[in-house]
Design an enzyme around this catalytic site. Structure first.
Site, PDB file in Angstrom:
ATOM      1  N   ASN A  18       3.426 -73.714  11.232  1.00  0.00           N
ATOM      2  CA  ASN A  18       4.123 -72.653  11.709  1.00  0.00           C
ATOM      3  C   ASN A  18       3.925 -72.880  13.272  1.00  0.00           C
ATOM      4  OD1 ASN A  18       5.171 -70.148  12.808  1.00  0.00           O
ATOM      5  ND2 ASN A  18       3.522 -69.027  11.694  1.00  0.00           N
ATOM      6  N   TRP A  19       4.791 -73.245  13.915  1.00  0.00           N
ATOM      7  CA  TRP A  19       4.821 -73.481  15.519  1.00  0.00           C
ATOM      8  C   TRP A  19       4.911 -72.336  16.068  1.00  0.00           C
ATOM      9  CZ3 TRP A  19       8.784 -78.062  16.711  1.00  0.00           C
ATOM     10  CH2 TRP A  19       8.176 -79.411  15.738  1.00  0.00           C
ATOM     11  N   LYS A  20       5.162 -71.307  15.597  1.00  0.00           N
ATOM     12  CA  LYS A  20       5.140 -69.896  16.500  1.00  0.00           C
ATOM     13  C   LYS A  20       6.082 -70.100  17.733  1.00  0.00           C
ATOM     14  CE  LYS A  20       0.943 -68.687  14.658  1.00  0.00           C
ATOM     15  NZ  LYS A  20      -0.376 -68.134  14.597  1.00  0.00           N
ATOM     16  N   HIS A 102       5.089 -62.425   8.070  1.00  0.00           N
ATOM     17  CA  HIS A 102       4.062 -62.852   9.202  1.00  0.00           C
ATOM     18  C   HIS A 102       3.348 -61.724   9.599  1.00  0.00           C
ATOM     19  CE1 HIS A 102       1.417 -65.031  11.709  1.00  0.00           C
ATOM     20  NE2 HIS A 102       1.501 -66.293  10.796  1.00  0.00           N
ATOM     21  N   GLU A 104       1.839 -61.532  12.630  1.00  0.00           N
ATOM     22  CA  GLU A 104       2.438 -61.297  14.005  1.00  0.00           C
ATOM     23  C   GLU A 104       3.773 -60.497  14.199  1.00  0.00           C
ATOM     24  OE1 GLU A 104       1.931 -65.329  15.414  1.00  0.00           O
ATOM     25  OE2 GLU A 104      -0.202 -65.250  15.208  1.00  0.00           O
ATOM     26  N   GLU A 174      -3.066 -64.884   4.439  1.00  0.00           N
ATOM     27  CA  GLU A 174      -3.581 -65.070   5.735  1.00  0.00           C
ATOM     28  C   GLU A 174      -4.246 -63.790   6.263  1.00  0.00           C
ATOM     29  OE1 GLU A 174      -1.032 -68.417   7.887  1.00  0.00           O
ATOM     30  OE2 GLU A 174      -0.189 -66.428   8.313  1.00  0.00           O
ATOM     31  N   GLY A 180      -5.768 -67.481  14.464  1.00  0.00           N
ATOM     32  CA  GLY A 180      -5.792 -68.004  15.810  1.00  0.00           C
ATOM     33  C   GLY A 180      -7.027 -67.587  16.543  1.00  0.00           C
ATOM     34  N   SER A 219      -6.724 -70.383  11.199  1.00  0.00           N
ATOM     35  CA  SER A 219      -7.555 -71.210  11.683  1.00  0.00           C
ATOM     36  C   SER A 219      -7.808 -72.477  10.852  1.00  0.00           C
ATOM     37  CB  SER A 219      -8.694 -70.648  12.096  1.00  0.00           C
ATOM     38  OG  SER A 219      -8.622 -69.722  13.096  1.00  0.00           O
TER      39      SER A 219
END
Ligand code: PGA
Length: 257
Positions: A18-20, A102, A104, A174, A180, A219
């Site tokens: 997941n490159w965000k 997700h 975020e 997650e 992160g 992470s």
């Protein structure tokens, strides 16, 4: 709960990046090529999920065991939804997967949690496979309410789903406190939650349990991937930061291959 050592061979493992909101579209193909350089033989299924703007440049990367996906999509097929992206648009650019739910996205938009179930349904109806994310914040884990919290998320997002839809769903556990932060859940913590998720799914959707892939995310890096891969309850990983570093991503791929 004891972590088992032998791998469940009926589920091919997956390493998803997941490159965000990172790197530029022009650099996307180079990053994919570096991550796949030297890859040979039987390997885990590999999925790249770049930002929307990079998808056109990566349309051609898919081949056996290598997939392209997006980080979100709309619950609607088309229409007056400024800034939204539909599942059909993603498919048109070569995507076969989409990440939904997700944390975020849930955190930035308070309506997101009410949209996830519709997004899953829409994405599957359009022909995408879904990585569905769930996971608890730190205060919930500290209060010992993490299993209840995640089961509630599943209840909200899957209770009206059909059994057949579950063939197109992979779950990513997650924990928010691990995303992160450099603080990974231990293999035991992840495996225990995975077993709770699988048990809930089996009960809700008889027949879907054993084939369902459950990934861990939060992470994951070159240093902890082998340990996580050692658990038969962990069918792969959803990787953020380390998916942007080819040397590290390759180590993670080899751990799950
Ligand atoms: P991280 O992100 O690996 O950087 O913790 C994982 C994710 O958000 O999917």
């Amino acid at each position: 709960m004891k972590v088992k050592n032998e791998q469940n061979l009926s589920r091919r493992r997956m390493v998803a990046g997941n490159w965000k909101m990172n790197i530029l579209p022009a650099d996307a193909k180079g990053l994919v090529d570096s991550c796949l350089e030297g890859l040979s033989g039987e390997h885990a299924e590999i999925l790249f999920c770049p930002p929307y703007t990079h998808l056109a440049n990566l349309s051609g990367i898919a081949r056996a065991g290598i997939h392209l996906g997006a980080q979100n999509c709309s619950e609607y097929a088309s229409g007056a939804f400024t800034s939204e992206i539909s599942a059909e648009m993603l498919i048109n650019l070569g995507c076969t997967w989409v990440i939904l739910g997700h944390s975020e996205c849930r955190a930035r938009n308070s309506y997101e949690k009410d949209r996830v179930a519709d997004k899953i349904r829409r994405a599957i109806e359009a022909g995408l496979k879904v990585i569905y994310c769930c996971g608890e914040p730190l205060e919930i884990r500290d209060a010992g309410q993490h299993v209840h919290y995640v089961m509630q998320q599943l209840e909200t997002d899957f209770s009206k789903m059909s059994v057949s839809a579950m063939d197109h769903v992979t779950i990513a556990y997650e924990p928010i406190w691990a995303i992160g932060t450099g603080k990974t859940a231990s293999t035991d913590q992840a495996a225990q939650m995975h077993e709770h998720i699988r048990a809930w799914m089996k009960q809700q959707f008889p027949g879907c349990g054993e084939a369902l892939k459950i990934l861990y995310g939060g992470s994951v890096n070159a240093g902890n991937a082998r340990d996580l891969a050692h658990s038969s309850s962990i069918d792969g990983v959803l990787v953020g930061g380390a998916s942007l570093k080819p040397d590290e991503f390759k180590i993670i791929i080899s751990a799950f291959s």
